[in-house]
Design a protein around this motif. Structure first.
Motif, PDB file in Angstrom:
ATOM      1  N   GLU A  65       0.862  -1.271   0.070  1.00 37.35           N
ATOM      2  CA  GLU A  65      -0.149   0.155   0.029  1.00 37.35           C
ATOM      3  C   GLU A  65       0.867   1.269   0.126  1.00 37.35           C
ATOM      4  OE1 GLU A  65      -2.493  -0.394   3.539  1.00 37.35           O
ATOM      5  OE2 GLU A  65      -3.600  -1.935   2.254  1.00 37.35           O
ATOM      6  N   GLN A  66       2.279   1.339   0.427  1.00 39.18           N
ATOM      7  CA  GLN A  66       3.006   2.238   0.525  1.00 39.18           C
ATOM      8  C   GLN A  66       3.734   2.687  -0.823  1.00 39.18           C
ATOM      9  OE1 GLN A  66       2.864   4.161   3.357  1.00 39.18           O
ATOM     10  NE2 GLN A  66       1.400   2.419   4.100  1.00 39.18           N
ATOM     11  N   PHE A  67       3.507   2.006  -2.163  1.00 37.93           N
ATOM     12  CA  PHE A  67       4.214   2.155  -3.065  1.00 37.93           C
ATOM     13  C   PHE A  67       3.397   2.157  -4.409  1.00 37.93           C
ATOM     14  CE2 PHE A  67       7.022   0.107   0.030  1.00 37.93           C
ATOM     15  CZ  PHE A  67       8.211   0.768  -0.024  1.00 37.93           C
ATOM     16  N   PRO A  68       3.859   3.027  -5.210  1.00 39.96           N
ATOM     17  CA  PRO A  68       3.023   2.952  -6.685  1.00 39.96           C
ATOM     18  C   PRO A  68       3.161   1.718  -7.524  1.00 39.96           C
ATOM     19  CG  PRO A  68       4.862   4.541  -6.812  1.00 39.96           C
ATOM     20  CD  PRO A  68       4.729   3.843  -5.265  1.00 39.96           C
ATOM     21  N   MET A  69       3.177   0.768  -7.176  1.00 39.56           N
ATOM     22  CA  MET A  69       3.550  -0.287  -7.773  1.00 39.56           C
ATOM     23  C   MET A  69       2.848  -1.592  -7.257  1.00 39.56           C
ATOM     24  SD  MET A  69       7.535  -1.297  -6.326  1.00 39.56           S
ATOM     25  CE  MET A  69       8.236   0.272  -6.303  1.00 39.56           C
ATOM     26  N   GLY A  70       2.751  -2.771  -7.895  1.00 35.95           N
ATOM     27  CA  GLY A  70       1.995  -3.808  -7.609  1.00 35.95           C
ATOM     28  C   GLY A  70       2.440  -4.743  -6.629  1.00 35.95           C
ATOM     29  N   ALA A 114       6.089  -6.525  -7.646  1.00 38.63           N
ATOM     30  CA  ALA A 114       7.100  -5.676  -7.613  1.00 38.63           C
ATOM     31  C   ALA A 114       7.895  -5.477  -6.327  1.00 38.63           C
ATOM     32  CB  ALA A 114       6.915  -4.217  -8.407  1.00 38.63           C
ATOM     33  N   VAL A 115       6.588  -5.545  -5.137  1.00 40.74           N
ATOM     34  CA  VAL A 115       7.266  -5.263  -3.833  1.00 40.74           C
ATOM     35  C   VAL A 115       7.828  -6.344  -3.277  1.00 40.74           C
ATOM     36  CG1 VAL A 115       6.716  -4.574  -1.361  1.00 40.74           C
ATOM     37  CG2 VAL A 115       5.388  -3.256  -3.412  1.00 40.74           C
ATOM     38  N   SER A 116       7.112  -7.600  -3.664  1.00 44.51           N
ATOM     39  CA  SER A 116       7.762  -9.034  -3.337  1.00 44.51           C
ATOM     40  C   SER A 116       9.176  -9.146  -3.897  1.00 44.51           C
ATOM     41  CB  SER A 116       6.767 -10.027  -3.843  1.00 44.51           C
ATOM     42  OG  SER A 116       5.629 -10.045  -3.089  1.00 44.51           O
ATOM     43  N   LYS A 117       9.471  -8.636  -5.004  1.00 47.34           N
ATOM     44  CA  LYS A 117      10.835  -8.795  -5.703  1.00 47.34           C
ATOM     45  C   LYS A 117      11.650  -8.048  -4.956  1.00 47.34           C
ATOM     46  CE  LYS A 117       9.300  -9.896 -10.322  1.00 47.34           C
ATOM     47  NZ  LYS A 117       9.338  -9.705 -11.827  1.00 47.34           N
ATOM     48  N   HIS A 118      11.474  -6.801  -4.473  1.00 48.88           N
ATOM     49  CA  HIS A 118      12.283  -5.741  -3.643  1.00 48.88           C
ATOM     50  C   HIS A 118      12.559  -6.536  -2.447  1.00 48.88           C
ATOM     51  CE1 HIS A 118      12.995  -2.384  -6.038  1.00 48.88           C
ATOM     52  NE2 HIS A 118      11.639  -2.527  -6.367  1.00 48.88           N
ATOM     53  N   LEU A 119      11.401  -7.519  -1.791  1.00 47.53           N
ATOM     54  CA  LEU A 119      11.635  -7.877  -0.426  1.00 47.53           C
ATOM     55  C   LEU A 119      12.514  -9.090  -0.377  1.00 47.53           C
ATOM     56  CD1 LEU A 119       8.165  -7.397   0.818  1.00 47.53           C
ATOM     57  CD2 LEU A 119      10.088  -6.793   2.060  1.00 47.53           C
ATOM     58  N   THR A 120      12.531  -9.810  -1.836  1.00 48.96           N
ATOM     59  CA  THR A 120      13.355 -11.009  -1.918  1.00 48.96           C
ATOM     60  C   THR A 120      14.826 -10.497  -1.969  1.00 48.96           C
ATOM     61  OG1 THR A 120      11.773 -11.988  -3.199  1.00 48.96           O
ATOM     62  CG2 THR A 120      13.963 -12.671  -3.411  1.00 48.96           C
ATOM     63  N   VAL A 121      15.184  -9.366  -2.464  1.00 48.01           N
ATOM     64  CA  VAL A 121      16.541  -8.820  -2.621  1.00 48.01           C
ATOM     65  C   VAL A 121      17.007  -8.513  -1.194  1.00 48.01           C
ATOM     66  CG1 VAL A 121      18.016  -6.832  -3.304  1.00 48.01           C
ATOM     67  CG2 VAL A 121      16.580  -7.988  -5.054  1.00 48.01           C
ATOM     68  N   LEU A 122      16.154  -7.917  -0.604  1.00 45.59           N
ATOM     69  CA  LEU A 122      16.371  -7.722   1.101  1.00 45.59           C
ATOM     70  C   LEU A 122      16.403  -9.147   1.931  1.00 45.59           C
ATOM     71  CD1 LEU A 122      14.344  -4.605   1.755  1.00 45.59           C
ATOM     72  CD2 LEU A 122      16.754  -4.460   1.320  1.00 45.59           C
ATOM     73  N   LYS A 123      15.774  -9.840   1.560  1.00 41.13           N
ATOM     74  CA  LYS A 123      15.918 -11.225   2.320  1.00 41.13           C
ATOM     75  C   LYS A 123      17.404 -11.953   1.962  1.00 41.13           C
ATOM     76  CE  LYS A 123      12.588 -14.223   1.746  1.00 41.13           C
ATOM     77  NZ  LYS A 123      11.302 -14.869   1.416  1.00 41.13           N
ATOM     78  N   GLU A 124      17.783 -11.817   0.630  1.00 47.73           N
ATOM     79  CA  GLU A 124      18.971 -12.409   0.149  1.00 47.73           C
ATOM     80  C   GLU A 124      20.171 -11.858   0.535  1.00 47.73           C
ATOM     81  OE1 GLU A 124      18.727 -12.095  -4.218  1.00 47.73           O
ATOM     82  OE2 GLU A 124      17.365 -13.815  -4.255  1.00 47.73           O
ATOM     83  N   ALA A 125      20.009 -10.556   1.283  1.00 44.98           N
ATOM     84  CA  ALA A 125      20.995 -10.036   1.847  1.00 44.98           C
ATOM     85  C   ALA A 125      21.037  -9.916   3.605  1.00 44.98           C
ATOM     86  CB  ALA A 125      21.041  -8.420   1.690  1.00 44.98           C
ATOM     87  N   GLY A 126      19.898 -10.916   4.086  1.00 44.75           N
ATOM     88  CA  GLY A 126      19.896 -11.039   5.285  1.00 44.75           C
ATOM     89  C   GLY A 126      19.292  -9.939   6.068  1.00 44.75           C
ATOM     90  N   LEU A 127      18.768  -8.833   5.303  1.00 41.00           N
ATOM     91  CA  LEU A 127      18.079  -7.717   6.131  1.00 41.00           C
ATOM     92  C   LEU A 127      16.594  -7.935   6.538  1.00 41.00           C
ATOM     93  CD1 LEU A 127      19.621  -5.022   3.814  1.00 41.00           C
ATOM     94  CD2 LEU A 127      19.717  -5.201   6.001  1.00 41.00           C
TER      95      LEU A 127
END
Length: 109
Positions: free
Chosen positions: A39-44, A47-60
């Motif tokens: 809800e906080q982003f102008p994307m679906g 797309a948000v899930s893909k960004h979260l996956t990158v953060l998960k892969e970095a351990g964040l």
């Protein structure tokens, strides 16, 4: 997640402004469900899930399933690497500011 088991570099993960915003949002609360983050982003959601996956892969970011919902939480531990790297440059800038201050004081004399 230890530094050796990270799949992605922390600097790469925080390079994107959307991912930095996700980190800020997750720092506000212990956990947030995906729909609240989206809800906080102008994307679906994808797309948000893909960004979260990158953060998960970095351990964040870590996630857990609660029924049909996925909840995410921040683990800021890997950001220590960024903090340490920036700290080296703080020393550099502090030394240069001190040098500049000394030069200006000599010019005033």
């Amino acid at each position: 997640m230890s530094k050796n088991s990270q799949l992605r570099d922390v600097f790469d993960a925080i390079a994107d402004p959307t991912r930095r915003q996700l980190i800020r949002l997750l720092a506000e609360e212990e956990e947030k469900p995906l729909h609240e983050l989206t809800e906080q982003f102008p994307m679906g959601r994808t797309a948000v899930s893909k960004h979260l996956t990158v953060l998960k892969e970095a351990g964040l970011v870590h996630d857990r399933k609660v029924g049909r919902e996925t909840r995410f939480r921040l683990d800021a531990t890997p950001l220590r690497e960024v903090q340490d790297w920036v700290a080296d440059y703080n020393k550099f800038w502090n030394a240069n500011v001190l040098h500049l201050k000394q030069l200006l004081e000599r010019e005033e004399e």
